[in-house]
Motif scaffolding. Structure first.
Motif, PDB file in Angstrom:
ATOM      1  N   ARG A   7       0.837  -1.210   0.000  1.00 11.20           N
ATOM      2  CA  ARG A   7       0.000   0.000   0.000  1.00 11.20           C
ATOM      3  C   ARG A   7       0.867   1.252   0.000  1.00 11.20           C
ATOM      4  NH1 ARG A   7      -1.188   3.568   3.700  1.00 11.20           N
ATOM      5  NH2 ARG A   7      -0.189   2.339   5.319  1.00 11.20           N
ATOM      6  N   ARG A   8       1.971   1.215   0.755  1.00 11.39           N
ATOM      7  CA  ARG A   8       2.851   2.361   0.832  1.00 11.39           C
ATOM      8  C   ARG A   8       3.733   2.505  -0.401  1.00 11.39           C
ATOM      9  NH1 ARG A   8       6.103   0.983   4.973  1.00 11.39           N
ATOM     10  NH2 ARG A   8       4.864  -0.704   5.790  1.00 11.39           N
ATOM     11  N   VAL A  37      -0.158   6.247  -5.943  1.00 11.16           N
ATOM     12  CA  VAL A  37      -1.573   6.539  -5.744  1.00 11.16           C
ATOM     13  C   VAL A  37      -2.145   7.111  -7.036  1.00 11.16           C
ATOM     14  CG1 VAL A  37      -3.223   7.894  -4.416  1.00 11.16           C
ATOM     15  CG2 VAL A  37      -1.191   6.967  -3.296  1.00 11.16           C
ATOM     16  N   ASP A  38      -3.103   6.391  -7.596  1.00  6.24           N
ATOM     17  CA  ASP A  38      -3.772   6.836  -8.818  1.00  6.24           C
ATOM     18  C   ASP A  38      -5.275   6.718  -8.602  1.00  6.24           C
ATOM     19  OD1 ASP A  38      -4.600   7.512 -11.333  1.00  6.24           O
ATOM     20  OD2 ASP A  38      -3.759   5.747 -12.329  1.00  6.24           O
ATOM     21  N   PRO A  39      -5.974   7.843  -8.403  1.00  2.00           N
ATOM     22  CA  PRO A  39      -7.417   7.775  -8.132  1.00  2.00           C
ATOM     23  C   PRO A  39      -8.227   7.201  -9.284  1.00  2.00           C
ATOM     24  CG  PRO A  39      -6.670  10.070  -8.245  1.00  2.00           C
ATOM     25  CD  PRO A  39      -5.478   9.199  -8.402  1.00  2.00           C
ATOM     26  N   PRO A  61      -7.364   2.562  -8.896  1.00  4.44           N
ATOM     27  CA  PRO A  61      -6.792   2.151  -7.618  1.00  4.44           C
ATOM     28  C   PRO A  61      -6.376   0.676  -7.659  1.00  4.44           C
ATOM     29  CG  PRO A  61      -9.161   2.298  -7.448  1.00  4.44           C
ATOM     30  CD  PRO A  61      -8.797   2.810  -8.809  1.00  4.44           C
TER      31      PRO A  61
END
Length: 174
Positions: A38-39, A43-45, A48
């Motif tokens: 996750r880290r 991050v791509d809205p 996901p």
């Protein structure tokens, strides 16, 4: 992995205590891998990644299974220790749901509502049962308040309605 575990059980390579310990260890490893991923993933809205949440869900499920197997299948731990272990897994899952999404909260809530059905401590005390359920419902509603996941609220309300009906149906005598 499942076939390897099944084969090792059939061959008698692992004792029940080792199986349960490795199950907990594997579940913790999957959970840690999900959090690490996750880290690390960007991050791509628009698209996901569901892999971190899926790994975490698999890890939580594995930990539930290992604790329950130690109690129900192998009789390695007493009921009170199994309840404590399952409650700790549920609390961990509620905390992880804040990072990984509502699927983990559903696992925590479902696992929490199943604990009194799966593990009997031998006590028929309504105070113990409903104190536990109150804490579980409070934790779920705190998650709902913090994240505004209304679906979790509806599941919590459903469990809060169903459990008293189950208790009355079981405890009632003509």
């Amino acid at each position: 992995g499942v076939f390897l575990v099944k084969y090792s059980i059939e061959q008698g390579w692992l004792s029940p205590a080792v199986r349960c310990f490795l199950g907990l260890l594997f579940g913790a490893g999957l959970t840690a891998a999900g959090d690490w991923l996750r880290r690390k993933l960007p991050v791509d809205p628009n698209s996901p990644s569901y892999v971190p949440g899926a790994l975490t869900a698999a890890g939580v499920t594995m930990m539930y299974t290992a604790v329950y197997a130690a109690f129900a299948l192998y009789d390695l731990v007493p009921a009170l220790v199994a309840v404590a272990g399952l409650v700790l897994v549920s609390a961990l899952a509620f905390g992880l749901s804040l990072l990984h999404g509502p699927l983990i909260a559903v696992l925590a809530l479902g696992g929490g509502f199943l604990i009194p059905l799966l593990v009997s401590t031998g006590s028929e005390s309504a105070i113990e049962l409903f104190s536990f359920l109150t804490a579980l419902i409070g934790a779920a509603l705190a998650i709902v308040r913090f994240r505004d996941w209304r679906s979790i609220a509806w599941l919590t309300v459903a469990g809060a309605v169903i459990w008293p009906m189950l208790w009355v149906a079981d405890a009632w005598e003509p």
